[in-house]
Design a protein around this motif. Sequence first.
Motif, PDB file in Angstrom:
ATOM      1  N   MET A 238      30.578  43.046  46.682  1.00 20.72           N
ATOM      2  CA  MET A 238      30.813  43.817  45.465  1.00 20.72           C
ATOM      3  C   MET A 238      29.913  45.048  45.435  1.00 20.72           C
ATOM      4  SD  MET A 238      32.717  44.153  42.864  1.00 20.72           S
ATOM      5  CE  MET A 238      32.871  44.548  41.140  1.00 20.72           C
TER       6      MET A 238
ATOM      7  N   ILE B 269      31.409  48.730  45.091  1.00 18.44           N
ATOM      8  CA  ILE B 269      31.002  49.662  44.035  1.00 18.44           C
ATOM      9  C   ILE B 269      30.584  50.999  44.642  1.00 18.44           C
ATOM     10  CG2 ILE B 269      29.190  50.093  42.298  1.00 18.44           C
ATOM     11  CD1 ILE B 269      31.280  48.190  41.244  1.00 18.44           C
TER      12      ILE B 269
ATOM     13  N   TYR C 266      35.834  45.686  49.334  1.00 12.85           N
ATOM     14  CA  TYR C 266      36.502  45.271  48.104  1.00 12.85           C
ATOM     15  C   TYR C 266      37.680  44.359  48.442  1.00 12.85           C
ATOM     16  CZ  TYR C 266      38.224  45.744  43.291  1.00 12.85           C
ATOM     17  OH  TYR C 266      38.637  45.505  42.002  1.00 12.85           O
TER      18      TYR C 266
ATOM     19  N   VAL D 282      38.906  42.325  36.693  1.00 19.26           N
ATOM     20  CA  VAL D 282      37.797  42.636  37.602  1.00 19.26           C
ATOM     21  C   VAL D 282      37.903  44.090  38.040  1.00 19.26           C
ATOM     22  CG1 VAL D 282      36.874  42.208  39.934  1.00 19.26           C
ATOM     23  CG2 VAL D 282      37.361  40.288  38.399  1.00 19.26           C
ATOM     24  N   HIS D 283      39.124  44.500  38.402  1.00 22.79           N
ATOM     25  CA  HIS D 283      39.312  45.881  38.843  1.00 22.79           C
ATOM     26  C   HIS D 283      38.991  46.875  37.718  1.00 22.79           C
ATOM     27  CE1 HIS D 283      40.898  49.386  40.812  1.00 22.79           C
ATOM     28  NE2 HIS D 283      41.667  49.605  39.762  1.00 22.79           N
TER      29      HIS D 283
ATOM     30  N   LYS E 266      37.186  46.439  35.027  1.00 19.24           N
ATOM     31  CA  LYS E 266      35.842  46.340  34.442  1.00 19.24           C
ATOM     32  C   LYS E 266      34.727  46.334  35.481  1.00 19.24           C
ATOM     33  CE  LYS E 266      37.425  43.935  30.340  1.00 19.24           C
ATOM     34  NZ  LYS E 266      36.955  43.130  29.244  1.00 19.24           N
ATOM     35  N   ARG E 267      35.061  46.602  36.733  1.00 13.91           N
ATOM     36  CA  ARG E 267      34.048  46.494  37.794  1.00 13.91           C
ATOM     37  C   ARG E 267      32.853  47.409  37.548  1.00 13.91           C
ATOM     38  NH1 ARG E 267      38.139  49.544  39.525  1.00 13.91           N
ATOM     39  NH2 ARG E 267      37.734  51.416  40.753  1.00 13.91           N
ATOM     40  N   HIS E 268      33.073  48.503  36.839  1.00 18.02           N
ATOM     41  CA  HIS E 268      31.965  49.417  36.538  1.00 18.02           C
ATOM     42  C   HIS E 268      30.943  48.801  35.571  1.00 18.02           C
ATOM     43  CE1 HIS E 268      34.744  49.973  33.185  1.00 18.02           C
ATOM     44  NE2 HIS E 268      33.695  50.379  32.490  1.00 18.02           N
TER      45      HIS E 268
ATOM     46  N   TRP F 215      29.740  45.716  35.914  1.00 13.39           N
ATOM     47  CA  TRP F 215      28.922  44.730  36.626  1.00 13.39           C
ATOM     48  C   TRP F 215      27.575  45.355  36.994  1.00 13.39           C
ATOM     49  CZ3 TRP F 215      27.762  44.560  42.126  1.00 13.39           C
ATOM     50  CH2 TRP F 215      27.054  43.418  42.490  1.00 13.39           C
TER      51      TRP F 215
ATOM     52  N   PHE G 156      27.079  38.350  41.481  1.00 13.57           N
ATOM     53  CA  PHE G 156      28.469  38.648  41.133  1.00 13.57           C
ATOM     54  C   PHE G 156      29.209  37.444  40.543  1.00 13.57           C
ATOM     55  CE2 PHE G 156      32.971  38.822  42.541  1.00 13.57           C
ATOM     56  CZ  PHE G 156      33.384  39.886  41.759  1.00 13.57           C
TER      57      PHE G 156
ATOM     58  N   LEU H  17      32.013  37.223  37.478  1.00  8.04           N
ATOM     59  CA  LEU H  17      33.407  36.926  37.807  1.00  8.04           C
ATOM     60  C   LEU H  17      33.897  35.705  37.040  1.00  8.04           C
ATOM     61  CD1 LEU H  17      35.961  37.257  39.609  1.00  8.04           C
ATOM     62  CD2 LEU H  17      34.823  35.726  41.235  1.00  8.04           C
TER      63      LEU H  17
ATOM     64  N   ALA I  85      41.923  47.754  45.206  1.00  2.00           N
ATOM     65  CA  ALA I  85      41.656  48.441  43.944  1.00  2.00           C
ATOM     66  C   ALA I  85      42.532  49.677  43.818  1.00  2.00           C
ATOM     67  CB  ALA I  85      40.181  48.824  43.875  1.00  2.00           C
TER      68      ALA I  85
END
Length: 181
Positions: free
Chosen positions: A12, A16, A23, A63-64, A66-68, A70, A76, A80, A121
């Motif tokens: 992850m 990022i 990813y 997840v895609h 809201k990944r920013h 994390w 991780f 998740l 993504a």
Amino acid sequence: MREGKDEWTGLMRLAISGDSAAYHRLLKAVTPVLRAGARRGLARAGQPVDQSEDVVQDILLAVHLKRHTWDVNAPFAPWLFAIARNKLIDALRRRGRRVFVNIDDFAETIPDQPSAETASAGEIAGLLQTLPPRQRDVLQSIAVESASIKDTAAKFSMSEGAVRVALHRALSGLTAKLREH
């Protein structure tokens, strides 16, 4: 399993920083765990386990999107599994169920089948753009901004029923497009 979860954190972090291959590997690694957890949670709630793929797609989409959010300094897996738990609860609520979902349904799951291919993504972002604008806006409001059906309805001057229909159509359309890939 701890070793696998540490690997997820590393993947992850790479994702990022822009590594799309990492990813893809991450999504491929977590999908069977999410699938097994969703099946277990649905079964415990007395719901058909064949609905687990829809729950998994909802989780992967969240997840895609809201990944920013994390924290790269945090592990991780707990992040998740919190998303997974919330998406399972959302799915059960849509079916009129009010239940407690144990996060251990996801945390203690060991993959029991080979990973299925998942969308990257970039593919998910591209597919989101193919949705009709109203469906995309409703999905964004509810899935990303965590707005309620009621707040989303007010925001877009829609009835709550129309928001539910748009959300369902957006998720169904996105799931169908993801399965085509």
